[in-house]
Design an enzyme around this catalytic site. Structure first.
Site, PDB file in Angstrom:
ATOM      1  N   THR A 234       1.259  -0.699  -0.161  1.00  0.00           N
ATOM      2  CA  THR A 234       0.045  -0.034  -0.508  1.00  0.00           C
ATOM      3  C   THR A 234       0.865   0.848  -0.245  1.00  0.00           C
ATOM      4  OG1 THR A 234      -1.398  -1.249   1.194  1.00  0.00           O
ATOM      5  CG2 THR A 234      -1.770   1.113   1.380  1.00  0.00           C
TER       6      THR A 234
ATOM      7  N   LYS B 260      -7.567   1.656  -3.437  1.00  0.00           N
ATOM      8  CA  LYS B 260      -7.174   0.910  -1.816  1.00  0.00           C
ATOM      9  C   LYS B 260      -7.653   2.132  -0.554  1.00  0.00           C
ATOM     10  CE  LYS B 260      -4.945  -0.991   1.083  1.00  0.00           C
ATOM     11  NZ  LYS B 260      -5.334  -2.005   2.424  1.00  0.00           N
TER      12      LYS B 260
ATOM     13  N   LYS C 132       0.177   5.525   8.747  1.00  0.00           N
ATOM     14  CA  LYS C 132       0.808   5.133   6.897  1.00  0.00           C
ATOM     15  C   LYS C 132      -0.238   5.537   5.966  1.00  0.00           C
ATOM     16  CE  LYS C 132       1.947   1.463   5.247  1.00  0.00           C
ATOM     17  NZ  LYS C 132       1.404   0.959   3.903  1.00  0.00           N
TER      18      LYS C 132
HETATM   19  P1  NAP Z   1       5.422  -6.276   7.312  1.00  0.00           P
HETATM   20  O1  NAP Z   1       5.045  -7.697   8.260  1.00  0.00           O
HETATM   21  O2  NAP Z   1       5.868  -5.441   8.283  1.00  0.00           O
HETATM   22  O3  NAP Z   1       6.435  -6.779   6.176  1.00  0.00           O
HETATM   23  C1  NAP Z   1       6.861  -5.858   4.975  1.00  0.00           C
HETATM   24  C2  NAP Z   1       7.779  -6.499   4.406  1.00  0.00           C
HETATM   25  O4  NAP Z   1       8.535  -5.690   3.846  1.00  0.00           O
HETATM   26  C3  NAP Z   1       9.199  -6.986   5.084  1.00  0.00           C
HETATM   27  O5  NAP Z   1       9.600  -8.616   4.782  1.00  0.00           O
HETATM   28  C4  NAP Z   1      10.011  -6.675   5.204  1.00  0.00           C
HETATM   29  O6  NAP Z   1      11.455  -6.975   5.468  1.00  0.00           O
HETATM   30  C5  NAP Z   1       9.826  -6.379   3.733  1.00  0.00           C
HETATM   31  N1  NAP Z   1      10.978  -4.752   3.717  1.00  0.00           N
HETATM   32  C6  NAP Z   1      10.096  -3.034   4.684  1.00  0.00           C
HETATM   33  N2  NAP Z   1      11.021  -2.388   4.142  1.00  0.00           N
HETATM   34  C7  NAP Z   1      12.183  -2.879   2.924  1.00  0.00           C
HETATM   35  C8  NAP Z   1      12.562  -2.411   2.707  1.00  0.00           C
HETATM   36  N3  NAP Z   1      13.429  -0.795   2.214  1.00  0.00           N
HETATM   37  N4  NAP Z   1      13.910  -3.153   0.902  1.00  0.00           N
HETATM   38  C9  NAP Z   1      13.592  -4.554   1.981  1.00  0.00           C
HETATM   39  N5  NAP Z   1      12.732  -5.208   2.076  1.00  0.00           N
HETATM   40  C10 NAP Z   1      11.363  -4.450   3.325  1.00  0.00           C
HETATM   41  O7  NAP Z   1       3.490  -6.264   7.070  1.00  0.00           O
HETATM   42  P2  NAP Z   1       2.969  -6.843   6.214  1.00  0.00           P
HETATM   43  O8  NAP Z   1       1.876  -6.665   6.949  1.00  0.00           O
HETATM   44  O9  NAP Z   1       3.163  -7.744   6.132  1.00  0.00           O
HETATM   45  O10 NAP Z   1       2.475  -5.140   4.823  1.00  0.00           O
HETATM   46  C11 NAP Z   1       3.349  -4.967   3.774  1.00  0.00           C
HETATM   47  C12 NAP Z   1       2.381  -4.055   3.037  1.00  0.00           C
HETATM   48  O11 NAP Z   1       0.943  -3.972   2.987  1.00  0.00           O
HETATM   49  C13 NAP Z   1       2.200  -2.641   3.787  1.00  0.00           C
HETATM   50  O12 NAP Z   1       2.208  -1.955   2.779  1.00  0.00           O
HETATM   51  C14 NAP Z   1       1.026  -2.696   4.046  1.00  0.00           C
HETATM   52  O13 NAP Z   1       0.070  -1.643   4.241  1.00  0.00           O
HETATM   53  C15 NAP Z   1       0.314  -3.908   2.859  1.00  0.00           C
HETATM   54  N6  NAP Z   1      -1.287  -4.236   3.627  1.00  0.00           N
HETATM   55  C16 NAP Z   1      -1.277  -4.500   5.170  1.00  0.00           C
HETATM   56  C17 NAP Z   1      -1.720  -5.801   5.782  1.00  0.00           C
HETATM   57  C18 NAP Z   1      -2.000  -6.644   6.477  1.00  0.00           C
HETATM   58  O14 NAP Z   1      -2.844  -6.697   7.288  1.00  0.00           O
HETATM   59  N7  NAP Z   1      -0.697  -6.845   6.924  1.00  0.00           N
HETATM   60  C19 NAP Z   1      -3.101  -5.423   4.687  1.00  0.00           C
HETATM   61  C20 NAP Z   1      -2.943  -5.044   3.552  1.00  0.00           C
HETATM   62  C21 NAP Z   1      -2.163  -4.426   2.846  1.00  0.00           C
HETATM   63  P3  NAP Z   1      12.163  -7.562   7.108  1.00  0.00           P
HETATM   64  O15 NAP Z   1      11.491  -9.263   7.343  1.00  0.00           O
HETATM   65  O16 NAP Z   1      13.243  -7.506   6.449  1.00  0.00           O
HETATM   66  O17 NAP Z   1      11.233  -6.714   7.973  1.00  0.00           O
END
Ligand code: NAP
Length: 288
Positions: free
Chosen positions: A97, A172, A240
């Site tokens: 997102t 979104k 965010k």
């Molecule tokens: P998360 O568990 O914090 O995972 C984030 C992932 O991105 C991790 O694998 C992290 O690597 C990687 N990452 C972040 N910054 C990076 C960088 N600069 N270089 C390389 N890797 C990087 O987050 P999530 O819940 O999966 O969410 C991911 C996205 O989906 C976000 O934009 C969020 O808003 C969106 N989203 C989430 C949900 C939800 O319910 N969780 C629902 C809809 C949308 P590391 O493992 O090394 O930290």
């Protein structure tokens, strides 16, 4: 073209890990990359496939590259690196997102390299990712979408092209505006029911059969009344997303006063230590 492909998945977080898993289960040859290598090792131990040390290495030779990272800066970094490894003609679909602006920026960068970029944010949360039933809102080239959709169907129940680059992210934002106002309304309703001396659970049961029903009511009212918030979609992520919405509204002239107010309420929740709590924790401002 065969139904299975060489694909890469970059970013194995709460969302990316199970999404990449569905690609492997669908028979694609998956190479994963994660900044913290332990998660990539765990993914390969669970699903097979291969892991790479950099986004470019993972993307090399892939027909489709998928990614799901954090925010705009993360997208710039990871997509930029991935494109360096990609073969002309390949498609990069970003499930993060992020802003519509960064989507258009990445699409221009991709086009200059003979690649296609799709902004493809998701809705449905961790459970939607694990069960492979996400809603995916896509912006970008129709031909690239037509090629990528059957692959994304592995974890998407509804995968829809909304328009040009940025249109997926804009959709979104519409989703997040709906959720912000709705959760504040639900919080106020439940807190009111308690102050009025009603059995709030019983009140929810009866009104959820009528016009007040919502996904949030069906899936969050009980946990809100129980005070359970250590799951779901984190307040930090929501802030965010609302920051992106407010920025877009400033540029397109949309009036979003309730969304702006709820964003400040989420700042209160962060100040209470609730940055990682589910977004339904708005009710914590109203009840002790
Ligand atoms: P998360 O568990 O914090 O995972 C984030 C992932 O991105 C991790 O694998 C992290 O690597 C990687 N990452 C972040 N910054 C990076 C960088 N600069 N270089 C390389 N890797 C990087 O987050 P999530 O819940 O999966 O969410 C991911 C996205 O989906 C976000 O934009 C969020 O808003 C969106 N989203 C989430 C949900 C939800 O319910 N969780 C629902 C809809 C949308 P590391 O493992 O090394 O930290």
């Amino acid at each position: 073209m065969s139904d299975t492909h060489r694909v890469a998945f970059l970013g194995l977080g709460v969302m990316g890990f199970p999404m990449a898993g569905h690609l492997a289960k669908a028979g694609h040859a998956v190479t994963v990359y994660n900044r913290t290598p332990a998660k990539a090792e765990a993914w390969v131990a669970t699903h097979g496939g291969a892991r790479a040390g950099t986004p470019a290495e993972a993307a090399k030779g892939a027909d489709f590259v998928f990614m799901c990272v954090g925010n705009d800066d993360d997208v710039r970094q990871v997509a930029g690196e991935a494109m360096q490894g990609m073969t002309p003609g390949a498609v990069l679909a970003d499930h993060t997102t992020a802003s519509a602006g960064v989507a258009r920026e990445m699409a221009a960068l991709a086009a200059a390299r003979g690649l296609a970029f799709l902004d493809a944010p998701v809705s449905g949360g961790q459970a939607g990712a694990e069960n492979g039933v996400l809603t995916i809102m896509v912006g970008g080239d129709a031909t690239a979408f037509g090629r990528a959709k059957p692959v994304m169907d592995a974890y998407g129940r509804s995968v829809v092209l909304m328009g040009e680059s940025g249109a997926g992210q804009l959709t979104k934002m519409v989703n997040q505006i709906c959720i912000a106002g709705l959760l504040q309304g639900l919080s106020e309703a439940l807190a009111f029911a308690q102050k009025a001396g009603l059995d709030a659970g019983k009140a929810v049961d009866v009104i959820s059969k009528g016009a007040a029903q919502s996904w949030q009511m069906d899936n969050r009212a009980r946990t809100m009344l129980d005070g359970t918030f250590d799951f779901g979609f984190a307040v930090d992520w929501m802030r965010k997303d609302l920051g992106i919405v407010l920025g877009e509204a400033r540029s397109n002239g949309a009036t979003v006063p309730v969304t702006a107010l709820v964003d400040q309420f989420y700042a209160d929740v962060q100040a209470m230590g609730g940055g990682r709590w589910d977004t339904s924790s708005l009710i914590k401002r109203l009840v002790t």
